[in-house]
Design a protein around this motif. Structure first.
Motif, PDB file in Angstrom:
ATOM      1  N   ALA A 140      80.368 -18.124  46.128  1.00 14.33           N
ATOM      2  CA  ALA A 140      79.294 -18.560  47.020  1.00 14.33           C
ATOM      3  C   ALA A 140      79.602 -18.188  48.468  1.00 14.33           C
ATOM      4  CB  ALA A 140      79.083 -20.062  46.896  1.00 14.33           C
ATOM      5  N   ARG A 141      80.868 -18.296  48.841  1.00 12.50           N
ATOM      6  CA  ARG A 141      81.235 -18.072  50.245  1.00 12.50           C
ATOM      7  C   ARG A 141      80.986 -16.636  50.679  1.00 12.50           C
ATOM      8  NH1 ARG A 141      84.714 -15.972  53.419  1.00 12.50           N
ATOM      9  NH2 ARG A 141      85.795 -14.997  51.669  1.00 12.50           N
ATOM     10  N   ILE A 142      81.205 -15.675  49.797  1.00 14.58           N
ATOM     11  CA  ILE A 142      81.045 -14.272  50.201  1.00 14.58           C
ATOM     12  C   ILE A 142      79.580 -13.918  50.432  1.00 14.58           C
ATOM     13  CG2 ILE A 142      83.170 -13.527  49.065  1.00 14.58           C
ATOM     14  CD1 ILE A 142      81.504 -12.474  46.767  1.00 14.58           C
ATOM     15  N   ARG A 143      78.661 -14.810  50.043  1.00 12.55           N
ATOM     16  CA  ARG A 143      77.240 -14.563  50.313  1.00 12.55           C
ATOM     17  C   ARG A 143      76.792 -15.218  51.618  1.00 12.55           C
ATOM     18  NH1 ARG A 143      76.886 -15.718  44.685  1.00 12.55           N
ATOM     19  NH2 ARG A 143      75.816 -17.716  45.016  1.00 12.55           N
ATOM     20  N   VAL A 144      77.748 -15.799  52.335  1.00 11.56           N
ATOM     21  CA  VAL A 144      77.453 -16.483  53.593  1.00 11.56           C
ATOM     22  C   VAL A 144      77.830 -15.574  54.757  1.00 11.56           C
ATOM     23  CG1 VAL A 144      78.038 -18.460  55.049  1.00 11.56           C
ATOM     24  CG2 VAL A 144      77.792 -18.755  52.571  1.00 11.56           C
ATOM     25  N   GLY A 145      76.981 -15.557  55.775  1.00 11.72           N
ATOM     26  CA  GLY A 145      77.292 -14.779  56.980  1.00 11.72           C
ATOM     27  C   GLY A 145      76.077 -14.714  57.881  1.00 11.72           C
ATOM     28  N   TYR A 146      76.176 -15.344  59.049  1.00 14.77           N
ATOM     29  CA  TYR A 146      75.007 -15.422  59.925  1.00 14.77           C
ATOM     30  C   TYR A 146      74.534 -14.054  60.397  1.00 14.77           C
ATOM     31  CZ  TYR A 146      78.285 -14.891  63.869  1.00 14.77           C
ATOM     32  OH  TYR A 146      79.235 -14.428  64.742  1.00 14.77           O
ATOM     33  N   GLU A 147      75.409 -13.036  60.302  1.00 15.26           N
ATOM     34  CA  GLU A 147      75.005 -11.682  60.703  1.00 15.26           C
ATOM     35  C   GLU A 147      73.920 -11.121  59.773  1.00 15.26           C
ATOM     36  OE1 GLU A 147      79.445 -12.292  61.465  1.00 15.26           O
ATOM     37  OE2 GLU A 147      78.058 -12.573  59.791  1.00 15.26           O
ATOM     38  N   SER A 148      73.664 -11.796  58.655  1.00 11.57           N
ATOM     39  CA  SER A 148      72.667 -11.310  57.691  1.00 11.57           C
ATOM     40  C   SER A 148      71.232 -11.542  58.156  1.00 11.57           C
ATOM     41  CB  SER A 148      72.864 -12.002  56.342  1.00 11.57           C
ATOM     42  OG  SER A 148      74.160 -11.753  55.833  1.00 11.57           O
ATOM     43  N   ILE A 149      71.052 -12.327  59.201  1.00 17.11           N
ATOM     44  CA  ILE A 149      69.713 -12.614  59.725  1.00 17.11           C
ATOM     45  C   ILE A 149      69.663 -12.185  61.189  1.00 17.11           C
ATOM     46  CG2 ILE A 149      68.008 -14.398  60.239  1.00 17.11           C
ATOM     47  CD1 ILE A 149      68.309 -14.005  57.302  1.00 17.11           C
ATOM     48  N   GLN A 150      68.635 -11.442  61.540  1.00 24.84           N
ATOM     49  CA  GLN A 150      68.456 -11.035  62.935  1.00 24.84           C
ATOM     50  C   GLN A 150      67.141 -11.590  63.458  1.00 24.84           C
ATOM     51  OE1 GLN A 150      68.614  -6.812  63.603  1.00 24.84           O
ATOM     52  NE2 GLN A 150      68.582  -7.002  65.834  1.00 24.84           N
ATOM     53  N   VAL A 151      67.203 -12.162  64.652  1.00 22.38           N
ATOM     54  CA  VAL A 151      66.010 -12.711  65.297  1.00 22.38           C
ATOM     55  C   VAL A 151      65.382 -11.635  66.167  1.00 22.38           C
ATOM     56  CG1 VAL A 151      65.133 -14.505  66.835  1.00 22.38           C
ATOM     57  CG2 VAL A 151      67.032 -15.022  65.285  1.00 22.38           C
ATOM     58  N   LEU A 152      64.089 -11.399  65.957  1.00 26.60           N
ATOM     59  CA  LEU A 152      63.356 -10.370  66.694  1.00 26.60           C
ATOM     60  C   LEU A 152      62.245 -11.010  67.515  1.00 26.60           C
ATOM     61  CD1 LEU A 152      62.964  -7.744  63.812  1.00 26.60           C
ATOM     62  CD2 LEU A 152      64.733  -7.803  65.590  1.00 26.60           C
ATOM     63  N   PRO A 153      61.786 -10.324  68.565  1.00 22.65           N
ATOM     64  CA  PRO A 153      60.660 -10.864  69.352  1.00 22.65           C
ATOM     65  C   PRO A 153      59.402 -10.971  68.485  1.00 22.65           C
ATOM     66  CG  PRO A 153      61.763  -9.054  70.504  1.00 22.65           C
ATOM     67  CD  PRO A 153      62.292  -9.050  69.114  1.00 22.65           C
ATOM     68  N   GLY A 154      58.440 -11.729  68.996  1.00 22.58           N
ATOM     69  CA  GLY A 154      57.163 -11.829  68.299  1.00 22.58           C
ATOM     70  C   GLY A 154      57.221 -12.676  67.048  1.00 22.58           C
ATOM     71  N   LEU A 155      58.075 -13.702  67.049  1.00 26.72           N
ATOM     72  CA  LEU A 155      58.211 -14.619  65.908  1.00 26.72           C
ATOM     73  C   LEU A 155      58.587 -13.886  64.627  1.00 26.72           C
ATOM     74  CD1 LEU A 155      55.145 -16.998  66.469  1.00 26.72           C
ATOM     75  CD2 LEU A 155      57.469 -17.219  67.364  1.00 26.72           C
ATOM     76  N   ARG A 156      59.427 -12.861  64.748  1.00 32.98           N
ATOM     77  CA  ARG A 156      59.826 -12.087  63.573  1.00 32.98           C
ATOM     78  C   ARG A 156      61.313 -12.285  63.272  1.00 32.98           C
ATOM     79  NH1 ARG A 156      59.066  -6.258  64.675  1.00 32.98           N
ATOM     80  NH2 ARG A 156      59.745  -6.916  66.758  1.00 32.98           N
ATOM     81  N   LEU A 157      61.628 -12.226  61.989  1.00 30.79           N
ATOM     82  CA  LEU A 157      63.005 -12.257  61.521  1.00 30.79           C
ATOM     83  C   LEU A 157      63.247 -11.057  60.632  1.00 30.79           C
ATOM     84  CD1 LEU A 157      63.303 -16.017  60.428  1.00 30.79           C
ATOM     85  CD2 LEU A 157      64.021 -15.024  62.614  1.00 30.79           C
TER      86      LEU A 157
END
Length: 315
Positions: A140-157
């Motif tokens: 389970a731990r190897i599937r964790v990593g905040y770098e996997s999500i990027q916040v973009l302008p315009g309410l986009r992810l």
């Protein structure tokens, strides 16, 4: 609208203390795995019920977006996206992820919204009162990593890795408390306390009071823990600890607060309290500092949040 005459929600005004034109009203509603309380002062019964009803309706709407228990929530649906996918989301979800990602960087991964795989594993362990096993934890731990999500302008992810499971439990209740407080203010409620399972935000003091009395644990000059009342106005407070939820296994005590870097429940047993101007920040910081531990140099983290202060009470 919620039925505020339901015994689960409308407490028949637990007590109404005359204070000029203002009276005290109290309401409660279960959500996000806890009980949310609203205490407010209003000039009429109808205004109190209308404002509290609007706040609880907002809470329901937020849960539908932020819950990782609901497979159909907006948060849960992010885990179904392919790597590289960009999606426009609601403002509440975007703000939660944006704030969470910022804290992830500042805390060097002690706070991580992508902890969902570990959360589900440990929830099952708590239900069964059985340690999940180190192999399962590592998977389970190897599937964790905040770098996997990027916040973009315009309410986009943007999702940068498929199958990422988010869990906003370390910030969602505090965020909901903030939004509910704003709803009460929009209805003309100037004096209120909103409590989401211990994550609390208050506005103007009750009539004839210096502030809202909030009981906390602090350490005195002799190093002893003691209960004290803080009288707060226009502040938020959150406490993180394992007093009620933990797993004892083979002589070890594992908190429900999971360290995303190790995959294990923290074991120091300390209680962390954070004061800020908003509850989402207080909630998330208390979670991050709990993971970092009482002996870590988390004072530097608080410097990034100049309106916040925190302290630790060791077990």
């Amino acid at each position: 609208m919620l039925n505020l005459h339901s015994p689960l929600i409308w407490l028949s005004c637990l007590w109404c203390v005359a204070a000029g034109a203002q009276e005290r009203y109290a309401f409660t509603h279960p959500q996000m795995g806890t009980a949310f309380r609203v205490i407010l002062y209003a000039g009429s019964d109808s205004l109190a019920q209308t404002a509290a009803g609007a706040a609880f309706d907002t809470l329901e709407a937020l849960n539908a977006r932020l819950s990782d228990y609901d497979a159909q929530s907006e948060l849960s649906r992010l885990s179904e996206l392919d790597s590289g996918a960009v999606v426009k989301v609601s403002r509440p979800l975007w703000e939660v992820v944006q704030q969470g990602q910022s804290l992830s960087v500042l805390s060097q991964g002690a706070f991580d919204l992508t902890i969902g795989s570990l959360s589900k594993l440990w929830r099952r362990a708590f239900r069964q009162q059985q340690f999940p096993g180190f192999k399962q934890i590592e998977e389970a731990r190897i599937r964790v990593g905040y770098e996997s999500i990027q916040v973009l302008p315009g309410l986009r992810l943007q999702v940068l890795r498929s199958g990422v499971k988010l869990d906003a439990g370390g910030i969602a209740k505090g965020f909901a408390v903030d939004v509910m407080t704003e709803v009460l203010l929009s209805h003309g409620i100037q004096s209120s306390l909103v409590d989401g399972g211990g994550d609390i935000r208050v506005t103007s003091p009750p009539p004839d009071a210096p502030g809202w009395a909030i009981q906390v644990q602090q350490v005195d000059s002799l190093g002893q823990s003691q209960s004290v009342n803080l009288h707060l106005a226009h502040r938020a407070i959150a406490t993180s600890g394992d007093h009620y939820r933990y797993l004892s296994w083979e002589g070890q005590r594992y908190s429900h607060i999971i360290d995303p870097r190790t995959g294990l429940g923290v074991q120091h047993g300390a209680q962390v309290t954070v004061l800020c101007s908003d509850c989402a920040t207080a909630d998330a910081l208390a979670s991050a500092i709990s993971v970092m531990g009482p002996d870590a140099d988390w004072g530097g983290l608080l410097q990034a949040y100049p309106d916040c202060e925190g302290w630790v009470v060791r077990k």
